[in-house]
Design an enzyme around this catalytic site. Structure first.
Site, PDB file in Angstrom:
ATOM      1  N   GLU A 108     -13.158   0.518 -17.195  1.00 28.98           N
ATOM      2  CA  GLU A 108     -14.364   1.247 -17.563  1.00 28.98           C
ATOM      3  C   GLU A 108     -14.151   2.760 -17.478  1.00 28.98           C
ATOM      4  OE1 GLU A 108     -16.701  -0.188 -18.979  1.00 28.98           O
ATOM      5  OE2 GLU A 108     -16.466  -2.282 -18.408  1.00 28.98           O
ATOM      6  N   CYS A 161     -23.298  -4.023 -11.995  1.00 29.54           N
ATOM      7  CA  CYS A 161     -21.941  -3.475 -12.106  1.00 29.54           C
ATOM      8  C   CYS A 161     -21.980  -1.970 -12.362  1.00 29.54           C
ATOM      9  CB  CYS A 161     -21.172  -4.182 -13.213  1.00 29.54           C
ATOM     10  SG  CYS A 161     -20.662  -5.868 -12.802  1.00 29.54           S
ATOM     11  N   HIS A 184     -13.916  -4.634 -15.275  1.00 30.23           N
ATOM     12  CA  HIS A 184     -14.587  -5.902 -15.549  1.00 30.23           C
ATOM     13  C   HIS A 184     -13.543  -6.975 -15.865  1.00 30.23           C
ATOM     14  CE1 HIS A 184     -18.764  -4.186 -16.301  1.00 30.23           C
ATOM     15  NE2 HIS A 184     -18.981  -5.290 -15.596  1.00 30.23           N
TER      16      HIS A 184
END
Length: 212
Positions: free
Chosen positions: A80, A143, A169
């Site tokens: 991310e 998250c 993730h």
């Protein structure tokens, strides 16, 4: 010994397992490049997850932090890039909360970038034949909530000013549905990502930090 903190989440949304916790817990106690790995589970609950994360940061004073979460529907390890200051729950968290369009932190910047070398990590994962991608969104559920809280904590803490962190993730496991990834590949992938993050201090990614 210097510490690496890896976090995963408890199961949520009616699931009985969460691959993020299974993957990071498999690395607990390992030593990597002079660092000891500490794995910890976070509740899939807004606010409570950040309280636990901040407690872990104070306790362990890690040099590297990678929070890991499950993203059903993705087929690769997703590195991310950015955490946004928004909670917008598509489903209730494990405490039944469904915040809609609320900030993670009132009055805080709109976003924080990861401080992990995600482009180098991507190359390292691909070299090991592990499916991986750079992701531009961590969603708006717990998250992202944890990712944003982590990056703000690292930016604001004097004792952690040299620590780096970010979020990854993982897909479903085969028994959860498709697309999916085998647990052994997730564990190996996170290990590769951690070792790369320890070895690479700078990335081709634009400067990390906050943006208004």
């Amino acid at each position: 010994m210097k510490k690496i903190l890896l976090t995963g989440f408890e199961p949520f949304g009616g699931e009985t397992i969460n691959p993020s916790w299974l993957a990071v817990s498999a690395l607990h106690g390992q030593q990597m490049q002079g660092h000891s790995v500490v794995a910890a589970q976070l509740p899939t609950v807004f606010d409570a997850s950040l309280r636990e994360l901040k407690r872990l940061l104070r306790l362990h004073q890690p040099e590297l932090v990678i929070c890991v979460g499950q993203a059903g529907g993705r087929r690769a390890l997703s590195l991310e890039r950015v955490a946004i200051n928004v909670n917008d729950a598509p489903i209730p968290d494990n405490a039944g909360a469904t915040p809609i369009d609320t900030p993670v932190v009132h009055g805080a910047p709109a976003a924080y970038f990861t401080t992990l070398p995600i482009k180098a990590m991507l190359a390292a994962l691909q070299q090991e034949k592990i499916r991986a991608e750079v992701s531009q969104t961590a969603g708006t559920f717990v998250c992202n909530h944890v990712f944003y809280g982590l990056m703000r904590a690292l930016a604001k803490s004097r004792s952690l000013k040299l620590a780096r962190g970010g979020f990854v993730h993982v897909p479903w496991l085969p028994e959860q549905g498709a697309p999916n990834m085998a647990l052994d590949d997730m564990v190996r992938g996170i290990s590769v990502a951690v070792r790369c993050a320890l070895a690479v201090q700078e990335d081709r990614l634009m400067g990390a930090g906050a943006t208004d």
